[in-house]
Design a protein around this motif. Sequence first.
Motif, short mmCIF file in Angstrom:
data_model
loop_
_atom_site.label_atom_id
_atom_site.label_comp_id
_atom_site.label_asym_id
_atom_site.label_seq_id
_atom_site.Cartn_x
_atom_site.Cartn_y
_atom_site.Cartn_z
N VAL A 126 -14.79 21.10 -14.51
CA VAL A 126 -16.05 21.72 -14.10
C VAL A 126 -15.83 22.35 -12.73
CG1 VAL A 126 -17.55 20.15 -15.40
CG2 VAL A 126 -16.96 19.61 -13.04
N VAL A 127 -16.63 23.33 -12.41
CA VAL A 127 -16.55 23.97 -11.11
C VAL A 127 -17.63 23.36 -10.23
CG1 VAL A 127 -16.65 26.15 -9.85
CG2 VAL A 127 -15.71 26.09 -12.17
N VAL A 128 -17.20 22.86 -9.07
CA VAL A 128 -18.13 22.19 -8.16
C VAL A 128 -18.00 22.76 -6.76
CG1 VAL A 128 -18.10 20.01 -9.47
CG2 VAL A 128 -16.53 20.33 -7.56
N ASP A 129 -19.04 22.57 -5.97
CA ASP A 129 -19.01 22.92 -4.56
C ASP A 129 -18.13 21.90 -3.86
OD1 ASP A 129 -19.85 24.09 -2.02
OD2 ASP A 129 -21.06 22.28 -1.80
N ALA A 130 -17.13 22.36 -3.13
CA ALA A 130 -16.19 21.45 -2.46
C ALA A 130 -16.89 20.55 -1.44
CB ALA A 130 -15.07 22.24 -1.78
N ARG A 131 -17.92 21.05 -0.81
CA ARG A 131 -18.60 20.28 0.23
C ARG A 131 -19.49 19.18 -0.35
NH1 ARG A 131 -23.38 20.95 2.43
NH2 ARG A 131 -23.66 23.02 1.57
N THR A 132 -20.27 19.52 -1.40
CA THR A 132 -21.26 18.57 -1.93
C THR A 132 -20.84 17.90 -3.22
OG1 THR A 132 -22.41 20.26 -3.23
CG2 THR A 132 -23.14 19.93 -0.93
N ARG A 134 -21.48 19.15 -6.05
CA ARG A 134 -22.45 19.54 -7.07
C ARG A 134 -21.88 20.62 -7.98
NH1 ARG A 134 -27.52 21.37 -3.95
NH2 ARG A 134 -28.13 22.06 -6.03
N ARG A 135 -22.19 20.54 -9.27
CA ARG A 135 -21.77 21.55 -10.24
C ARG A 135 -22.40 22.89 -9.90
NH1 ARG A 135 -20.83 19.12 -16.05
NH2 ARG A 135 -21.01 21.32 -16.55
N LEU A 136 -21.65 23.95 -10.12
CA LEU A 136 -22.12 25.29 -9.77
C LEU A 136 -22.65 26.08 -10.96
CD1 LEU A 136 -19.34 26.38 -7.26
CD2 LEU A 136 -21.56 25.36 -6.79
N ASP A 137 -22.90 25.43 -12.07
CA ASP A 137 -23.31 26.17 -13.26
C ASP A 137 -24.82 26.41 -13.35
OD1 ASP A 137 -23.70 23.48 -13.72
OD2 ASP A 137 -22.62 23.42 -15.62
N ASP A 138 -25.59 26.00 -12.38
CA ASP A 138 -27.03 26.25 -12.35
C ASP A 138 -27.28 27.55 -11.59
OD1 ASP A 138 -29.77 26.37 -11.82
OD2 ASP A 138 -29.95 24.21 -11.55
N ARG A 140 -29.90 29.06 -10.81
CA ARG A 140 -31.04 29.09 -9.90
C ARG A 140 -30.71 28.37 -8.59
NH1 ARG A 140 -36.79 30.22 -11.78
NH2 ARG A 140 -36.34 31.25 -13.74
N ALA A 141 -29.89 27.35 -8.66
CA ALA A 141 -29.54 26.59 -7.47
C ALA A 141 -28.47 27.31 -6.64
CB ALA A 141 -29.05 25.19 -7.85
N TYR A 142 -27.61 28.07 -7.31
CA TYR A 142 -26.53 28.79 -6.62
C TYR A 142 -26.60 30.25 -7.04
CZ TYR A 142 -24.73 24.20 -5.54
OH TYR A 142 -24.60 22.93 -5.07
N VAL A 143 -26.76 31.14 -6.08
CA VAL A 143 -26.88 32.57 -6.35
C VAL A 143 -25.93 33.34 -5.46
CG1 VAL A 143 -29.31 32.37 -7.07
CG2 VAL A 143 -28.77 32.87 -4.68
N PHE A 144 -25.54 34.51 -5.92
CA PHE A 144 -24.74 35.40 -5.10
C PHE A 144 -25.64 36.17 -4.16
CE2 PHE A 144 -21.83 34.91 -8.72
CZ PHE A 144 -20.68 34.55 -8.03
N THR A 145 -25.12 36.51 -3.00
CA THR A 145 -25.82 37.37 -2.05
C THR A 145 -24.78 38.21 -1.32
OG1 THR A 145 -27.53 37.40 -0.33
CG2 THR A 145 -25.80 35.72 -0.12
N ALA A 146 -25.24 39.20 -0.62
CA ALA A 146 -24.32 40.08 0.11
C ALA A 146 -23.62 39.30 1.22
CB ALA A 146 -25.09 41.26 0.71
N GLY A 147 -22.33 39.54 1.37
CA GLY A 147 -21.54 38.89 2.41
C GLY A 147 -21.50 39.73 3.67
N PRO A 163 -34.03 39.17 -11.76
CA PRO A 163 -34.71 38.73 -12.96
C PRO A 163 -34.72 37.21 -13.01
CG PRO A 163 -32.58 39.73 -13.50
CD PRO A 163 -32.79 39.87 -12.02
N ALA A 164 -35.77 36.65 -13.56
CA ALA A 164 -35.86 35.19 -13.68
C ALA A 164 -34.83 34.70 -14.68
CB ALA A 164 -37.26 34.78 -14.11
N ALA A 165 -34.08 33.68 -14.28
CA ALA A 165 -33.10 33.07 -15.18
C ALA A 165 -33.63 31.70 -15.58
CB ALA A 165 -31.76 32.92 -14.48
N PRO A 166 -33.44 31.32 -16.85
CA PRO A 166 -33.92 30.00 -17.25
C PRO A 166 -33.13 28.90 -16.52
CG PRO A 166 -32.62 31.02 -19.00
CD PRO A 166 -32.77 32.03 -17.90
N ARG A 167 -33.84 27.90 -16.07
CA ARG A 167 -33.19 26.78 -15.39
C ARG A 167 -32.49 25.93 -16.44
NH1 ARG A 167 -33.22 25.12 -10.19
NH2 ARG A 167 -32.51 23.01 -9.91
N GLU A 168 -31.25 25.59 -16.17
CA GLU A 168 -30.47 24.82 -17.13
C GLU A 168 -30.78 23.34 -16.97
OE1 GLU A 168 -26.51 26.03 -16.22
OE2 GLU A 168 -27.11 28.14 -16.28
N GLU A 169 -31.03 22.72 -18.08
CA GLU A 169 -31.30 21.28 -18.08
C GLU A 169 -29.99 20.52 -18.11
OE1 GLU A 169 -34.32 19.94 -17.75
OE2 GLU A 169 -35.13 21.97 -17.60
#
Length: 175
Positions: A126-132, A134-138, A140-147, A163-169
């Motif tokens: 699984v892909v996770v945030d190295a710091r926390t 937490r899985r990165l497949d949600d 809504r919780a993790y989004v791209f933004t301009a760097g 656009p609204a994305a469905p929250r993954e359960e």
Amino acid sequence: MASRIRLEDRECPLSTTVQHVGEWWTLLILHDAFDGYTRFDQFQENLGISSSMLTARLKTLVTDGLLERRPYQSNPVRHEYVLTDLGHSLRPVIVTLAAWGNSRLAARERSMILVDADTGEEVEPVVVDARTGRRLDDSRAYVFTAGPSASDAMRSRYTRQRPAAPREERTTATA
């Protein structure tokens, strides 16, 4: 002919990555390299790829800095293709792609699985945030933004309404 590539696509890390490794044979050659293949004839025999296609793909992988071409024999001169540090850094991507493919199959239909080398137990990447952790497949919780170096076009892309994305359960706990 006018270019169909938008400015923000030219600077997008996903677009530039796909430019280097998004081709079928390239991914399979890299997969073989991760399995220890280094020689032209090994790649060709294992993949069943034409020599001209393999030559072109290996040349691109060397040019892109993912493989290094090294002589291993002097008479006649023959070369092997060894993963560079940059090439090695793609292994998690290849592992994740394979795991995604396997996740759509029944266990008995999987022709290749990833296992712990010491125990032989199958693992689930699984892909996770190295710091926390937490899985990165949600999405809504993790989004791209301009760097910091984003162009105006890239900044505009990420200031528009998303656009609204469905929250993954998730039914399983994460570390």
